[in-house]
Scaffold this motif. Structure first.
Motif, mmCIF file in Angstrom:
data_model
loop_
_atom_site.group_PDB
_atom_site.id
_atom_site.type_symbol
_atom_site.label_atom_id
_atom_site.label_comp_id
_atom_site.label_asym_id
_atom_site.label_seq_id
_atom_site.Cartn_x
_atom_site.Cartn_y
_atom_site.Cartn_z
ATOM 1 N N ALA A 1 6.441 4.190 5.972
ATOM 2 C CA ALA A 1 6.563 5.296 6.431
ATOM 3 C C ALA A 1 6.539 5.319 7.570
ATOM 4 O O ALA A 1 6.076 6.505 8.096
ATOM 5 C CB ALA A 1 7.490 6.232 5.177
ATOM 6 N N TRP A 2 6.661 5.317 8.897
ATOM 7 C CA TRP A 2 5.547 5.641 9.889
ATOM 8 C C TRP A 2 6.284 6.659 11.014
ATOM 9 O O TRP A 2 4.927 7.809 11.762
ATOM 10 C CB TRP A 2 5.527 4.465 11.154
ATOM 11 N N PRO A 3 6.787 7.425 10.447
ATOM 12 C CA PRO A 3 7.681 8.731 11.214
ATOM 13 C C PRO A 3 6.780 9.184 10.270
ATOM 14 O O PRO A 3 6.295 10.556 10.319
ATOM 15 C CB PRO A 3 9.321 8.864 10.854
ATOM 16 N N PHE A 4 6.544 9.764 9.097
ATOM 17 C CA PHE A 4 5.815 10.192 8.080
ATOM 18 C C PHE A 4 4.443 10.569 8.597
ATOM 19 O O PHE A 4 3.710 11.689 8.513
ATOM 20 C CB PHE A 4 6.560 10.422 6.716
ATOM 21 N N LEU B 1 -1.582 8.237 -3.670
ATOM 22 C CA LEU B 1 -2.725 8.596 -3.121
ATOM 23 C C LEU B 1 -2.018 9.229 -2.476
ATOM 24 O O LEU B 1 -2.116 10.750 -2.152
ATOM 25 C CB LEU B 1 -2.817 7.515 -2.067
ATOM 26 N N GLY B 2 -0.532 9.057 -2.638
ATOM 27 C CA GLY B 2 0.784 10.412 -1.775
ATOM 28 C C GLY B 2 0.712 11.579 -2.758
ATOM 29 O O GLY B 2 0.991 12.903 -2.062
ATOM 30 N N LEU B 3 0.940 11.674 -3.827
ATOM 31 C CA LEU B 3 0.981 12.387 -4.532
ATOM 32 C C LEU B 3 -0.537 13.797 -4.360
ATOM 33 O O LEU B 3 -0.547 15.152 -4.603
ATOM 34 C CB LEU B 3 0.725 12.103 -5.992
ATOM 35 N N LEU B 4 -1.285 12.902 -4.733
ATOM 36 C CA LEU B 4 -2.741 13.573 -4.456
ATOM 37 C C LEU B 4 -2.831 14.752 -2.943
ATOM 38 O O LEU B 4 -3.408 15.590 -2.870
ATOM 39 C CB LEU B 4 -3.842 13.028 -4.944
ATOM 40 N N ALA B 5 -2.059 13.557 -1.748
ATOM 41 C CA ALA B 5 -2.657 14.659 -0.486
ATOM 42 C C ALA B 5 -1.005 15.572 -0.071
ATOM 43 O O ALA B 5 -1.443 16.617 0.475
ATOM 44 C CB ALA B 5 -2.337 13.322 0.454
ATOM 45 N N VAL B 6 -0.059 15.526 -0.903
ATOM 46 C CA VAL B 6 0.532 15.974 -0.462
ATOM 47 C C VAL B 6 0.334 17.746 -1.760
ATOM 48 O O VAL B 6 0.711 18.228 -0.931
ATOM 49 C CB VAL B 6 1.940 15.829 -0.920
ATOM 50 N N SER B 7 -0.187 16.678 -2.946
ATOM 51 C CA SER B 7 -0.475 18.513 -3.421
ATOM 52 C C SER B 7 -1.747 19.448 -3.096
ATOM 53 O O SER B 7 -1.576 20.328 -3.354
ATOM 54 C CB SER B 7 -0.947 17.851 -4.757
ATOM 55 N N LEU B 8 -2.693 18.350 -2.672
ATOM 56 C CA LEU B 8 -3.871 19.044 -1.508
ATOM 57 C C LEU B 8 -3.365 20.202 -0.424
ATOM 58 O O LEU B 8 -3.734 20.749 -0.515
ATOM 59 C CB LEU B 8 -5.332 17.935 -1.097
ATOM 60 N N PHE C 1 -6.983 21.855 4.599
ATOM 61 C CA PHE C 1 -5.473 20.887 5.231
ATOM 62 C C PHE C 1 -5.287 20.120 6.085
ATOM 63 O O PHE C 1 -4.826 19.024 5.369
ATOM 64 C CB PHE C 1 -5.221 22.365 5.849
ATOM 65 N N ALA C 2 -6.297 20.290 6.919
ATOM 66 C CA ALA C 2 -6.189 19.296 8.301
ATOM 67 C C ALA C 2 -6.631 17.585 7.271
ATOM 68 O O ALA C 2 -6.003 16.651 7.033
ATOM 69 C CB ALA C 2 -7.069 19.473 9.080
ATOM 70 N N GLY C 3 -7.393 17.925 7.026
ATOM 71 C CA GLY C 3 -8.261 16.449 6.034
ATOM 72 C C GLY C 3 -6.849 15.624 4.957
ATOM 73 O O GLY C 3 -7.217 15.289 5.149
ATOM 74 N N SER C 4 -6.493 16.940 4.163
ATOM 75 C CA SER C 4 -5.140 16.488 3.407
ATOM 76 C C SER C 4 -4.123 15.656 4.034
ATOM 77 O O SER C 4 -3.493 14.689 3.770
ATOM 78 C CB SER C 4 -5.032 17.719 2.565
ATOM 79 N N CYS C 5 -4.219 16.324 5.536
ATOM 80 C CA CYS C 5 -3.074 15.607 6.286
ATOM 81 C C CYS C 5 -3.533 14.258 6.867
ATOM 82 O O CYS C 5 -2.484 13.535 6.670
ATOM 83 C CB CYS C 5 -2.567 17.087 7.537
#
Length: 77
Positions: free
Chosen positions: A48-51, A7-14, A32-36
Motif C-alpha cells: 500500500a505505497w500511498p499509505f 508490525l502494522g498493528l504495533l506501528a499504529v498502536s504506538l 511518534f516520528a519513529g512509529s510513523c
C-alpha cells in the motif's frame, strides 16, 4: 496473525499512544516520528505505497516539530 500484520498493528498502536502523550515531553514527538517510520515500512511492505508515503511524510513533519521544540527549549534556557 502474521509478522507483517503484527508490525502494522504495533506501528499504529504506538502512533496513537505517542500522539496522546506528546504534550508531556518532546521525546514523545520523536517517538511518534519513529512509529510513523514503522507504519511507513509496513505500508510499503504490504504493498500500500500511498499509505507508506503519507506515513513517511508524517515522520518528516514530526521530526521537524521535535527539532522546533528542542530549539525552543534551548532558547528559553
Amino acid at each position: 496473525m502474521d509478522g507483517l500484520t503484527f508490525l502494522g498493528l504495533l506501528a499504529v498502536s504506538l502512533m496513537l499512544l505517542f500522539y496522546a502523550l506528546e504534550e508531556n515531553s518532546r521525546w514523545f514527538i520523536l517517538a511518534f516520528a519513529g512509529s510513523c517510520v514503522l507504519a511507513s515500512a509496513y505500508g510499503f511492505l504490504q504493498g500500500a505505497w500511498p499509505f507508506g508515503l503519507v506515513e513517511a511524510i508524517w515522520a518528516v513533519v514530526s521530526l521537524a516539530r521535535f527539532r522546533r521544540r528542542l530549539a525552543d527549549k534551548v532558547q528559553s534556557a
